[in-house]
Design a protein around this motif. Structure first.
Motif, short mmCIF file in Angstrom:
data_model
loop_
_atom_site.label_atom_id
_atom_site.label_comp_id
_atom_site.label_asym_id
_atom_site.label_seq_id
_atom_site.Cartn_x
_atom_site.Cartn_y
_atom_site.Cartn_z
N ILE A 109 1.86 8.78 4.17
CA ILE A 109 2.04 9.64 3.00
C ILE A 109 3.19 9.13 2.14
CG2 ILE A 109 2.76 11.95 2.26
CD1 ILE A 109 1.04 13.04 4.58
N SER A 110 4.26 8.69 2.77
CA SER A 110 5.40 8.15 2.01
C SER A 110 5.00 6.92 1.22
CB SER A 110 6.56 7.80 2.95
OG SER A 110 7.09 8.96 3.54
N MET A 111 4.27 6.01 1.84
CA MET A 111 3.84 4.80 1.13
C MET A 111 2.85 5.14 0.01
SD MET A 111 5.70 2.46 2.26
CE MET A 111 4.95 1.09 1.42
N ALA A 112 1.98 6.09 0.27
CA ALA A 112 1.04 6.51 -0.78
C ALA A 112 1.80 7.18 -1.93
CB ALA A 112 -0.01 7.45 -0.20
N ALA A 113 2.85 7.94 -1.61
CA ALA A 113 3.68 8.57 -2.64
C ALA A 113 4.43 7.52 -3.45
CB ALA A 113 4.65 9.56 -2.01
N ILE A 114 4.91 6.48 -2.79
CA ILE A 114 5.56 5.37 -3.51
C ILE A 114 4.56 4.70 -4.44
CG2 ILE A 114 6.53 3.05 -3.21
CD1 ILE A 114 8.01 4.19 -0.72
N ASN A 115 3.35 4.49 -3.94
CA ASN A 115 2.31 3.89 -4.79
C ASN A 115 1.99 4.79 -5.98
OD1 ASN A 115 2.12 1.69 -3.08
ND2 ASN A 115 0.34 2.47 -1.99
N GLY A 116 1.90 6.09 -5.74
CA GLY A 116 1.61 7.03 -6.82
C GLY A 116 2.73 7.05 -7.86
N ALA A 117 3.97 7.06 -7.38
CA ALA A 117 5.11 7.03 -8.30
C ALA A 117 5.10 5.74 -9.11
CB ALA A 117 6.42 7.17 -7.53
N ARG A 118 4.78 4.62 -8.45
CA ARG A 118 4.70 3.33 -9.14
C ARG A 118 3.65 3.38 -10.25
NH1 ARG A 118 3.04 -0.29 -5.11
NH2 ARG A 118 5.20 -0.57 -4.49
N GLU A 119 2.49 3.96 -9.96
CA GLU A 119 1.42 4.05 -10.97
C GLU A 119 1.85 4.90 -12.16
OE1 GLU A 119 -1.75 5.54 -8.59
OE2 GLU A 119 -2.19 3.58 -7.70
N ILE A 120 2.51 6.03 -11.89
CA ILE A 120 2.97 6.91 -12.96
C ILE A 120 4.02 6.18 -13.82
CG2 ILE A 120 4.27 9.03 -13.48
CD1 ILE A 120 1.48 9.68 -12.61
N VAL A 121 4.96 5.50 -13.18
CA VAL A 121 6.02 4.82 -13.92
C VAL A 121 5.45 3.65 -14.73
CG1 VAL A 121 8.17 3.51 -13.70
CG2 VAL A 121 7.82 5.57 -12.33
N GLU A 122 4.48 2.93 -14.16
CA GLU A 122 3.84 1.84 -14.92
C GLU A 122 3.11 2.39 -16.14
OE1 GLU A 122 1.45 -0.11 -11.96
OE2 GLU A 122 3.11 -1.41 -11.32
N MET A 123 2.41 3.50 -15.96
CA MET A 123 1.72 4.12 -17.10
C MET A 123 2.73 4.62 -18.14
SD MET A 123 -1.49 6.03 -15.21
CE MET A 123 -1.29 7.42 -16.21
#
Length: 161
Positions: free
Chosen positions: A136-150
């Motif tokens: 879940i932590s790694m998926a949350a990091i991935n999700g945060a990365r996607e939001i910040v890239e967008m």
């Protein structure tokens, strides 16, 4: 003598005010925070955990309030037990605080919506918080990365002061 001194001060004042730098755009103050956070997030491997948690990133950002809600949600799901994650969590908080300052004058009645991916992660975590902590932590990091890239790509399309 007095009128020369007054004229000199007036001229000095006009030159100092007239040559001052313009105030920076509020969004340009966020860009360095975005770049710093992306560097930190990209230090983590991009892990797709399809068996545990499906990944459905949002297609576009709905406004600053939805960005803040999403980043705060992802930040809360990132376990502090991961190596080198403390700085990432701090940078996410700094970015959300800076964005919140922009929201104060743009969104009077924000109606933030959570990305589906974040809702799925929160549901998974609520069912069994200890079972998939790292996933879940790694998926949350991935999700945060996607939001910040967008956010980086769409920042000037989002209304602000």
């Amino acid at each position: 003598m007095d009128s020369t001194l007054v004229a000199l001060f007036f001229l000095l004042h006009v030159l100092s005010v007239g040559t001052g730098n313009p105030l920076p755009d509020a969004k340009s103050t966020i860009e360095p925070l975005i770049k710093t956070l992306l560097v930190r997030l990209n230090a983590f491997p991009y892990v797709v955990i399809l068996q545990v948690i499906p990944v459905n990133p949002p297609q576009e950002l709905e406004g600053f309030s939805s960005i803040v809600v999403a980043l705060d949600g992802y930040n809360n799901l990132i376990s502090e037990n991961l190596l080198n994650v403390a700085q990432v969590k701090t940078e996410i908080s700094r970015l959300t605080n800076a964005i919140t300052e922009l929201m104060d004058c743009t969104e009077k009645n924000p109606k933030p919506t959570l990305p589906v991916h974040l809702q799925q992660l929160q549901n998974e975590w609520e069912q069994d918080p200890e079972r998939y902590v790292e996933a879940i932590s790694m998926a949350a990091i991935n999700g945060a990365r996607e939001i910040v890239e967008m956010l980086q790509n769409q920042i000037y399309g989002i209304p602000s002061c």
